[in-house]
Design a protein around this motif. Structure first.
Motif, short mmCIF file in Angstrom:
data_model
loop_
_atom_site.label_atom_id
_atom_site.label_comp_id
_atom_site.label_asym_id
_atom_site.label_seq_id
_atom_site.Cartn_x
_atom_site.Cartn_y
_atom_site.Cartn_z
N PHE A 145 -9.88 77.61 -6.53
CA PHE A 145 -9.39 77.56 -7.82
C PHE A 145 -9.38 78.79 -8.32
O PHE A 145 -8.52 79.21 -9.38
CB PHE A 145 -9.96 76.49 -8.67
N TYR A 149 -5.85 80.16 -10.00
CA TYR A 149 -5.48 80.77 -11.36
C TYR A 149 -5.28 82.44 -11.17
O TYR A 149 -4.46 82.88 -11.96
CB TYR A 149 -6.71 80.66 -12.03
N VAL A 274 -12.05 59.07 -8.29
CA VAL A 274 -13.81 59.08 -8.69
C VAL A 274 -14.00 59.24 -9.99
O VAL A 274 -14.94 58.52 -10.45
CB VAL A 274 -14.18 60.39 -7.79
N LEU A 275 -13.14 59.59 -10.93
CA LEU A 275 -13.46 59.69 -12.14
C LEU A 275 -13.30 58.38 -12.95
O LEU A 275 -14.18 58.03 -13.61
CB LEU A 275 -12.44 60.52 -13.05
N ARG A 277 -14.05 55.76 -10.93
CA ARG A 277 -14.99 54.91 -10.06
C ARG A 277 -14.09 53.73 -9.51
O ARG A 277 -14.60 52.68 -9.53
CB ARG A 277 -15.89 54.35 -10.95
N ILE A 282 -10.98 55.12 -3.51
CA ILE A 282 -11.96 56.24 -2.62
C ILE A 282 -12.02 55.92 -1.34
O ILE A 282 -11.97 56.86 -0.36
CB ILE A 282 -13.27 56.06 -3.65
N ILE A 286 -10.65 58.40 1.69
CA ILE A 286 -11.72 58.99 2.66
C ILE A 286 -11.62 58.76 4.21
O ILE A 286 -11.33 59.46 5.15
CB ILE A 286 -13.05 58.89 2.25
N ILE B 153 -16.10 68.48 1.60
CA ILE B 153 -16.25 68.33 0.34
C ILE B 153 -15.76 66.92 -0.20
O ILE B 153 -16.15 66.37 -1.12
CB ILE B 153 -15.14 69.37 -0.22
N ILE B 157 -17.66 64.49 -2.71
CA ILE B 157 -17.00 63.84 -3.79
C ILE B 157 -17.19 62.60 -3.73
O ILE B 157 -17.57 61.90 -4.85
CB ILE B 157 -15.73 64.16 -3.64
N ALA B 158 -17.27 61.51 -2.63
CA ALA B 158 -17.36 60.26 -2.59
C ALA B 158 -19.05 59.99 -2.92
O ALA B 158 -19.24 59.07 -3.69
CB ALA B 158 -17.34 59.84 -1.26
N LEU B 159 -20.00 61.14 -2.58
CA LEU B 159 -21.36 60.52 -2.73
C LEU B 159 -21.87 60.69 -4.22
O LEU B 159 -22.64 59.99 -4.81
CB LEU B 159 -22.28 61.46 -2.05
N VAL B 160 -20.98 61.91 -5.00
CA VAL B 160 -21.40 61.93 -6.45
C VAL B 160 -20.83 60.65 -7.06
O VAL B 160 -21.42 60.36 -8.31
CB VAL B 160 -20.73 63.32 -7.00
N SER B 161 -19.79 60.09 -6.61
CA SER B 161 -19.19 58.96 -7.36
C SER B 161 -20.20 57.81 -7.30
O SER B 161 -20.00 56.64 -8.11
CB SER B 161 -17.85 58.43 -6.86
N ALA B 165 -24.07 61.07 -12.79
CA ALA B 165 -23.82 62.75 -12.63
C ALA B 165 -25.10 63.40 -12.91
O ALA B 165 -25.78 63.03 -13.89
CB ALA B 165 -22.40 63.25 -13.59
N ALA B 241 -19.81 74.50 -7.68
CA ALA B 241 -18.77 74.92 -8.29
C ALA B 241 -17.49 74.02 -8.48
O ALA B 241 -16.84 73.77 -9.60
CB ALA B 241 -18.20 76.52 -8.31
N ILE B 242 -16.89 73.74 -7.17
CA ILE B 242 -15.89 72.80 -7.24
C ILE B 242 -15.87 71.51 -7.80
O ILE B 242 -15.15 70.97 -8.54
CB ILE B 242 -15.59 72.61 -5.44
N PHE B 245 -16.04 71.93 -11.43
CA PHE B 245 -14.78 72.33 -12.01
C PHE B 245 -13.61 70.87 -11.93
O PHE B 245 -13.11 70.86 -12.72
CB PHE B 245 -13.95 73.34 -10.69
N LEU B 246 -13.76 70.15 -10.92
CA LEU B 246 -13.14 68.89 -10.80
C LEU B 246 -13.66 67.74 -11.91
O LEU B 246 -12.87 66.82 -12.20
CB LEU B 246 -13.34 68.23 -9.75
N GLY B 247 -14.90 68.34 -12.43
CA GLY B 247 -15.28 67.10 -13.60
C GLY B 247 -16.10 66.18 -13.14
O GLY B 247 -16.19 65.33 -13.88
N ILE B 248 -16.58 66.45 -11.87
CA ILE B 248 -17.57 65.33 -11.43
C ILE B 248 -18.79 65.77 -10.69
O ILE B 248 -19.56 64.85 -9.88
CB ILE B 248 -16.57 64.36 -10.10
N MET B 261 -15.43 77.04 -16.05
CA MET B 261 -14.21 77.13 -15.49
C MET B 261 -13.28 75.93 -16.00
O MET B 261 -12.02 75.59 -16.22
CB MET B 261 -13.99 77.48 -14.33
N ARG B 265 -9.69 75.21 -18.31
CA ARG B 265 -8.59 75.03 -17.53
C ARG B 265 -7.32 74.69 -18.40
O ARG B 265 -6.29 75.47 -18.02
CB ARG B 265 -8.72 73.78 -16.78
#
Lengths: 313, 308
Positions: A145, A149, A274-275, A277, A282, A286, B153, B157-161, B165, B241-242, B245-248, B261, B265
């Motif tokens: 990213f 940017y 994910v946001l 849920r 998801i 995957i 990645i 992502i799936a695991l943090v869901s 958080a 960081a990713i 950055f993605l908010g998760i 960051m 955005r």
């Protein structure tokens, strides 16, 4: 040969099955009753029970897996909790930008990275080599990213050459489609270029010490042909391997790049899911990405036998 | 790579000798540069409160989106004026970017170190067991193949869901995808070492399996694991960081480079400093760790170095 293809296919099936079990278990162990979520806030207990029966959620876990898996084989990924659509429809509507971006990126990366790697190998130890290798380490270190940017800042805001963000469907005109895809593809290709250039260099350096390279030079072959016809061809197997393995990096990068450039593809869908849920979405994304990744590497394994007839299984 | 002393002396002034020396110089330069930058970042992270920072979470609605170098003068009750310079500007909530970037180093370094340590430790145990106990090998490796088939990645992502958080859940989410890579590495070393005469001799001498693994097999894996751990550290810092950055990832009020960051955005076109300062710190840190890893690999694991 046929035997090898069949054996290789047979080895892929268990891997995908394990992925399916992992994805199933991972998201079934989450708190929250899917039936209640689908039914919504105003549903009574009876309606929820009905949905539970319809989805097979009242069955034992083992049976549930087979119901879920059989549905997937029929292309039924269930219903999105959040978007109120079937997941299959959702994916179909988001798949075009992701495929376009990925193909554009792979093409760009291979076209740039392979000659760069060959050049670095040929000029091994010189400043050209050092610049290429330095760029390669940098490419691994700067997050996608930040690259995105920086490119937007330079090419879209300061120079005003390219649009800042957004996506145009290929059906709405090829020119706009390509122009809007250029910055995202460039962004995403950096890490991929770093990976491929590094491997190309290492692989070509190995081959350049071989006797047949000396023979080719001795017979007066032009240097460029020595490099690309004799050296690169023999160095191809590790390079093709890394292009396949790099698809995992590419998929991770797609998720981020689509968010930076507001491209409505599968990567953006993953983050949104994910946001929110939205577990069925998801799961499906995957599974799909992993399936594509495994499939590409399977195809590459099979390509080896064509690229390099010395390989016999 | 072992070279006879006489050959080395003879070749010291030859072109090949020069090249070898300059290569080792470049390698050591990499180790020195990497270590220096990492030590610098650790120093910043530890000394954060004394580096002219203010509370990184302090919101100031009257000072939103100030550009770098903005100076605020606060008049005190006794009439004297005190000024505070926002070296890197403020974000859209009026928080000081400089303070957030400095404090952000803490999270990145904690994540990098703990993910590297945990994935190497867990991967080592699983890899030793899989490599040595044959009947377990097939089961463990199929499971690892399955995990590796999911892009890292995406798996994170799936695991943090799945969890709430937070720092711990982000660490777990990054560790799980890294484990199979360590397991494969350890297992391949175990498989190549277990037929060595000294291992067979130890078996004949009646050494118990745990002692055999710990005393004769484990030491062989250490150089490769140090190198692998360094690269895992770099990729963990990037993935955190990713996710942020993605908010998760880490909750947004915590100052992390990814969160700064993410916050910047929306107004990137007007105020690019929100992205550039943390971005540069992040890239510099990951670069240092990667360069250190390359240098360590050349030094500790020459066999690997020849490949890539």
């Amino acid at each position: 040969m046929t035997g090898y293809i069949l054996r290789r296919l047979a080895a892929t099936v268990p891997v995908m099955l394990i992925v399916a079990v992992l994805v199933f278990l991972m998201l079934r162990l989450t708190p929250g009753d899917p039936a209640a979520i689908i039914a919504g806030d105003n549903a009574n207990a009876e309606q929820i029970a009905q949905i539970r029966t319809r989805l097979g959620l009242d069955q034992p876990l083992f049976t549930q897996f087979f119901i879920w898996f059989a549905n997937i084989l029929h292309g039924d990924f269930g219903e999105s909790f959040f978007f109120k659509k079937t997941v299959a429809e959702l994916i179909a509507s988001r798949i075009e930008p992701t495929i376009a971006l990925s193909l554009f990126t792979i093409t760009l990366a291979v076209v740039i990275a392979v000659p760069l790697g060959v050049l670095a190998a040929y000029k091994q130890g010189t400043w050209i080599d050092k610049i290429v290798m330095g760029f390669s380490v940098l490419g691994f270190s700067v997050p996608v990213f930040v690259i995105g940017y920086s490119l937007i800042y330079l090419f879209a805001i300061k120079l005003n050459w390219l649009p800042v963000q957004g996506y145009q469907r290929i059906a709405d005109g090829l020119g706009g489609f390509l122009i809007r895809l250029l910055l995202p593809a460039l962004t995403l290709s950096v890490i991929y270029i770093a990976l491929i250039a590094r491997m190309t260099r290492a692989s070509v350096i190995d081959v350049l010490g071989e006797d047949y390279i000396r023979t080719a030079r001795a017979k007066g072959q032009v240097e460029i042909k020595v490099l690309f016809r004799h050296a690169l061809k023999n160095a191809a197997v590790p390079i093709v391997t890394v292009i396949g393995l790099g698809v995992a990096l590419l998929i991770g990068g797609v998720v981020v790049t689509e968010s930076v450039f507001t491209i409505p593809g599968l990567g953006r869908l993953t983050v949104d899911a994910v946001l929110a849920r939205d577990y069925p979405t998801i799961q499906a994304v995957i599974l799909l990405f992993s399936f594509v990744y495994v499939l590409i590497n399977l195809i590459i394994d099979l390509i080896y036998t064509v690229v390099d007839p010395r390989i016999r299984y | 790579m072992s070279v006879e002393p006489t050959t080395l002396a003879a070749s010291a002034d030859s072109p090949a000798g020069k090249r070898r020396r300059s290569a080792s110089l470049a390698r050591d330069a990499g180790i020195i540069f990497g270590t220096a930058v990492i030590l610098f970042m650790i120093a910043i992270a530890l000394a954060a409160p004394w580096l002219g920072t203010k509370n990184p979470a302090e919101i100031n609605p009257t000072l939103r989106n100030r550009t770098p170098g903005f100076e605020q003068t606060i008049r005190q009750d006794d009439g004297s004026a005190r000024s505070f310079t926002y070296r890197m500007g403020t974000d859209s909530l009026g928080r000081d970017i400089y303070s957030r970037v400095i404090y952000g180093a803490r999270i990145s370094l904690i994540i990098g170190a703990s993910v590297a340590f945990l994935s190497v430790a867990l991967g080592l145990v699983i890899g030793l067991i899989a490599g040595y106990i044959r009947w377990l090998d097939a089961i463990v490796m199929r499971l690892m193949d399955g995990l590796m088939a999911i892009p890292a990645i995406l798996l994170a992502i799936a695991l943090v869901s799945l969890f709430r958080a937070g720092l711990a859940s982000v660490i777990v989410a990054i560790v799980v995808p890294e484990i199979p890579r360590v397991v494969r590495l350890v297992r391949s070393i175990v498989l190549s070492v277990r037929t060595e005469p000294y291992v067979e001799a130890a078996i004949c001498a009646g050494t118990s399996t745990p002692a055999l693994l710990a005393r004769h097999i484990l030491p062989n894996t250490i150089p490769a694991l140090i190198v692998q751990g360094t690269f895992i550290c770099a990729s963990a810092i990037l993935i955190e960081a990713i996710l942020s950055f993605l908010g998760i990832g880490i909750p947004p009020e915590t100052p992390t480079w990814g969160n700064i960051m993410a916050e910047g955005r929306g107004l990137f076109r007007l105020y690019p400093h929100n992205i550039f300062f943390p971005g540069i710190c992040l890239a510099l840190t990951v670069l240092a760790v990667n360069v250190l890893g390359d240098g360590l690999r050349d030094r500790l694991d020459p066999k690997l170095a020849r490949r890539v």
